[in-house]
Design an enzyme around this catalytic site. Sequence first.
Site: not given
Ligand SMILES: Cc1cc2nc3c(=O)[nH]c(=O)nc-3n(C[C@H](O)[C@H](O)[C@H](O)COP(=O)(O)OP(=O)(O)OC[C@H]3O[C@@H](n4cnc5c(N)ncnc54)[C@H](O)[C@@H]3O)c2cc1C
Length: 503
Positions: A335, A14, A80, A44, A100
Amino acid sequence: MSEQVPPNVVILGGGSAGWITACLMHQEWGARGATITVVESPEIGIIGVGEGSTPQLKAFFDHLDIAENDWMSACDATYKLGIRFTGWSERAGYESYFHPFPGPIDLHSEPAFVNNCGLARRGFDVPAHPDDYFLATVLAEQGKVPHPTENFPFEPSYGYHFDAYKLGAFLREYATARGVIHRAAKVKDVERKDDGDIATLKCEDGNRIEGDIFVDCSGFRSILAQQALGGRFLSFGENLFNDRAVVMPTTHDGLYKPQTDAIAMRAGWRWSIPLTTRVGNGYVYSSAHISDDEAETELRQAIGMEDSDTNARVLRMKVGRVENSWSQNCLAAGLSQGFIEPLEATALHIVIATALDFMQAFEAGGFTPEHRDQFNRQTAARYDGIRDYIVGHYRLNQRTDTDYWRANAANQNLSDGLKAMMTAWFTHKDVGACNAEVFDQQYYSNASWHCLFAGYGTFPPAEKVQPLPQQLKAADMESVQNTLSVSATNFLDADNVRAHESG
Ligand SMILES: Cc1cc2nc3c(=O)[nH]c(=O)nc-3n(C[C@H](O)[C@H](O)[C@H](O)COP(=O)(O)OP(=O)(O)OC[C@H]3O[C@@H](n4cnc5c(N)ncnc54)[C@H](O)[C@@H]3O)c2cc1C
């Protein structure tokens, strides 16, 4: 129900990726009978960074018909218009440039820019700095919002800055209000069928969650795609050295430019992103070149936080992508699927494109290999194409002050596509034609590639620059400047627009 709409989609995670995917799938498939469930573990939590977007996020909100007024203030969001790169080149006159998001008005000035770049590449003395050619650059500099007055029907392309936690919460509320099921549970095991497909997620609370399609949005853990299904992860570490980030917010006085700042540091770069309530800062660095403590100290010095007791957060980044985003009955998104690095803020862009392309491929062919393989090829090419443009920022850097920058400039681990683009630029060939040939012009526009090369001043050295011979024609800069400055008068500045809208 169409055969090609899966009855039961389960999204694990989520974070922004999970909720963006849920919103899109519910919109396309919900009305046709599909049930969309998001499972997430509050224990988490989410990564909570990612504050910048490309115009794809605007397209996402438009697609869902969510108005800016409805979501921007809930997420502390600002506009932006692009990214200002500062300190990536030591060449005089090229200390900084703006990348841009090009818009319709730029169709007039882009040919002038490309023409002058062509002349400057051959060593002729003509203005070829990107800052002189794009409307978004002027609007960002003047602190204007990207909405023109009614008599000027040319809206520029733009993205947003936002609070990642608040964006997730907004999308969760939006999705659950429309029927997406939200289950708070920690998944501890995955059961598979005889054919290898995922059958069930087993939760710590004893519940079992079954589905037809599973979307792995579990973040860097990649619980389904990499852990359960053993999907191969292809690292980009050979050509993208940064693997950590240290982040820390600061306050601002209410005045900001609608741009991301990407400022070169000793072993990486730092972002400065204005939200309505604070500034997001993060130093993205290579742990092979600087320690976490040194990076934190350098960041604190840069943002005036040496004596502050605000905590910094260090994040590890797994940079690369899964070999196949769609494997068995599982799609990886966010990710868990891959991460390039945040330089061009492309992560959510890829999430949105992945979800839309997947739905299209699934509807066309269900689980048939032909559509799946085509989708996987297209998704992998998107990652690699975006990666190549970002690698270009490091490979072309013109800094000589630290090992980090020298190692990047000497890096020979380049894709054939990036090599072809660099060869085209340095041998005075048509960069646009090369972009079409190797990238199908899909990932970065010709304007973007020209901004990158020209923004660093990758032209013959100053001592070799000659006057332009009479038979060659440089762009009419007065006309370009006039078009841009007159166009800019059709946009209001941020404060005026807020006053105007609330009044
Ligand atoms: C330093 C940094 C800078 C960034 N800057 C940008 C940016 O400027 N622009 C951009 O588009 N993106 C950026 N990103 C990427 C961005 O943060 C992610 O793409 C975005 O937040 C999506 O993350 P996610 O949902 O894939 O993972 P997460 O936010 O990590 O979510 C993972 C989810 O999985 C759940 N989960 C994990 N394991 C379990 C389990 N066993 N059981 C149940 N639930 C579980 C967690 O609870 C959570 O809800 C950046 C990333 C980093 C590291």
